[in-house]
Design an enzyme around this catalytic site. Sequence first.
Site, mmCIF file in Angstrom:
data_model
loop_
_atom_site.group_PDB
_atom_site.id
_atom_site.type_symbol
_atom_site.label_atom_id
_atom_site.label_comp_id
_atom_site.label_asym_id
_atom_site.label_seq_id
_atom_site.Cartn_x
_atom_site.Cartn_y
_atom_site.Cartn_z
ATOM 1 N N HIS A 14 0.559 -0.900 0.046
ATOM 2 C CA HIS A 14 0.023 -0.135 -0.046
ATOM 3 C C HIS A 14 1.092 0.791 0.082
ATOM 4 O O HIS A 14 0.901 2.134 0.776
ATOM 5 C CB HIS A 14 -0.981 -0.237 1.052
ATOM 6 C CG HIS A 14 -2.271 0.982 1.337
ATOM 7 N ND1 HIS A 14 -3.406 0.574 1.097
ATOM 8 C CD2 HIS A 14 -2.176 2.262 1.082
ATOM 9 C CE1 HIS A 14 -4.286 1.830 1.206
ATOM 10 N NE2 HIS A 14 -3.260 2.820 0.988
ATOM 11 N N HIS A 16 1.171 4.750 -2.880
ATOM 12 C CA HIS A 16 0.899 5.265 -3.389
ATOM 13 C C HIS A 16 1.890 6.106 -4.329
ATOM 14 O O HIS A 16 3.410 6.503 -3.637
ATOM 15 C CB HIS A 16 -0.072 5.981 -3.172
ATOM 16 C CG HIS A 16 -1.514 5.894 -2.293
ATOM 17 N ND1 HIS A 16 -2.511 5.742 -3.734
ATOM 18 C CD2 HIS A 16 -1.877 6.077 -1.275
ATOM 19 C CE1 HIS A 16 -3.856 4.970 -2.982
ATOM 20 N NE2 HIS A 16 -2.804 5.524 -1.948
ATOM 21 N N HIS A 198 -9.724 1.209 -2.135
ATOM 22 C CA HIS A 198 -9.753 1.320 -0.209
ATOM 23 C C HIS A 198 -10.943 1.352 0.411
ATOM 24 O O HIS A 198 -12.337 1.913 -0.618
ATOM 25 C CB HIS A 198 -9.344 3.016 -0.587
ATOM 26 C CG HIS A 198 -7.765 3.742 -0.146
ATOM 27 N ND1 HIS A 198 -7.034 2.752 -1.595
ATOM 28 C CD2 HIS A 198 -7.453 3.868 0.095
ATOM 29 C CE1 HIS A 198 -5.858 3.604 -1.610
ATOM 30 N NE2 HIS A 198 -5.691 4.458 -0.646
ATOM 31 N N GLU A 201 -12.010 2.941 6.062
ATOM 32 C CA GLU A 201 -10.475 3.851 6.357
ATOM 33 C C GLU A 201 -11.569 5.304 7.025
ATOM 34 O O GLU A 201 -11.274 6.023 8.304
ATOM 35 C CB GLU A 201 -9.742 4.666 5.309
ATOM 36 C CG GLU A 201 -8.890 5.634 6.108
ATOM 37 C CD GLU A 201 -8.155 6.780 4.831
ATOM 38 O OE1 GLU A 201 -8.706 6.404 3.741
ATOM 39 O OE2 GLU A 201 -7.694 6.688 4.783
ATOM 40 N N ASP A 279 0.753 3.887 2.800
ATOM 41 C CA ASP A 279 -0.073 4.897 2.348
ATOM 42 C C ASP A 279 0.795 6.216 1.413
ATOM 43 O O ASP A 279 1.208 6.125 0.656
ATOM 44 C CB ASP A 279 -0.659 4.976 3.852
ATOM 45 C CG ASP A 279 -1.986 5.382 2.791
ATOM 46 O OD1 ASP A 279 -2.130 5.446 1.050
ATOM 47 O OD2 ASP A 279 -3.008 6.315 3.447
ATOM 48 N N ASP A 280 1.127 6.932 2.251
ATOM 49 C CA ASP A 280 2.073 8.176 1.728
ATOM 50 C C ASP A 280 3.066 8.248 2.385
ATOM 51 O O ASP A 280 2.976 9.698 2.996
ATOM 52 C CB ASP A 280 1.016 9.743 2.094
ATOM 53 C CG ASP A 280 -0.564 8.926 0.286
ATOM 54 O OD1 ASP A 280 -0.160 8.531 -0.334
ATOM 55 O OD2 ASP A 280 -1.861 8.718 0.982
HETATM 56 ZN ZN LIG Z 1 -4.071 5.030 0.025
#
Ligand SMILES: [Zn+2]
Length: 341
Positions: A14, A16, A198, A201, A279-280
């Site tokens: 996961h 991006h 996704h 969340e 994620d980021d």
């Molecule tokens: Zn994500």
Amino acid sequence: MRRPLDRLPKAHLHLHFTGSMRHSTLIELAREQGVHLPDALVQDWPPQLHATDERGWFRFQRLYDIARSVLRRPADVYRLVREAAEDEAREGSRWLEIQVDPSGYASRFGGLTETLELALDAARLASAATGVGVAVIVAANRTRHPLDARTLARLAAQYADKGVVGFGLSNDERRGRARDFDAAFRIAKRAGLLAVPHGGELLGAASVAECVDDLGADRVGHGVRAAESPRLMERLADRQITCEVCPLSNVGLGVARGPEDVPLRRLFEAGVPIALGADDPLLFGARLLPQYELARDVYGFSDAELAELARQSIRSSTAPEPVRKEIIADIDAWLATPLAG
Ligand SMILES: [Zn+2]
């Protein structure tokens, strides 16, 4: 005495594309190209975000757009993916599945197909340079029209045996029901791609269930709020549907008040397969390794449990069978290493 977590082999499922950029690279490219960065991306980095309300989410997206704007030349894309793979290697990650939404770059690189081909070529080169397997997930945007997602799914399907391994759905879960994107996911699944939307969340367990029931999710991006429903956790465990849990993203976005509020332990004990993810990192200030450190330090995972988390990340990945076997053997070897002292 504890075994070093950067030596624990693992997969990162996961991450991006834009959000994987090194902070130092963002600063450098912005300077080179005369892009003005807001304080939140310079001296106040990593930014404080509260994406649980719409304004906070909007601010998160705006920072994301600014970061995206510094990637202008193909060379920037090659650099981003190579550096991401180098960082994976440094943290013991052996397999990376990076998510890209080509629509965000299509106008710059000559179209959707050209953008995807560029990302795939960058992934191939990064893989060869670092030894980390790098595969690509094409992700559609939930806030755009489902027809756009279908276009992307058809594109992803064309590259199913050329480096694209999955089809995702990202952005604000509160806008755009999962089930509106079922046609796109059918196209992707028919081509043999994993469905990795996704869900769970910003919204609760029902949103995760929708990803599973309506999109045929093989893995759910985040999915942490499945922990609100014992029945749903049981289903995820029975069907071995993985939650890509990104604890420091949940904290960074204000989805969880603090790391201790992320229900990693609850999901793990319910038998839900887990793949920890960052994620980021560009916006949350942490890559993959700190997620494992958190599992150890905050959730009290033993080395045997950490090894099991790593195995689950590999089993949930699309790495080819011989690669999986080799990595799993290396995880067992990590756990078998006697502790010094
Ligand atoms: Zn994500």
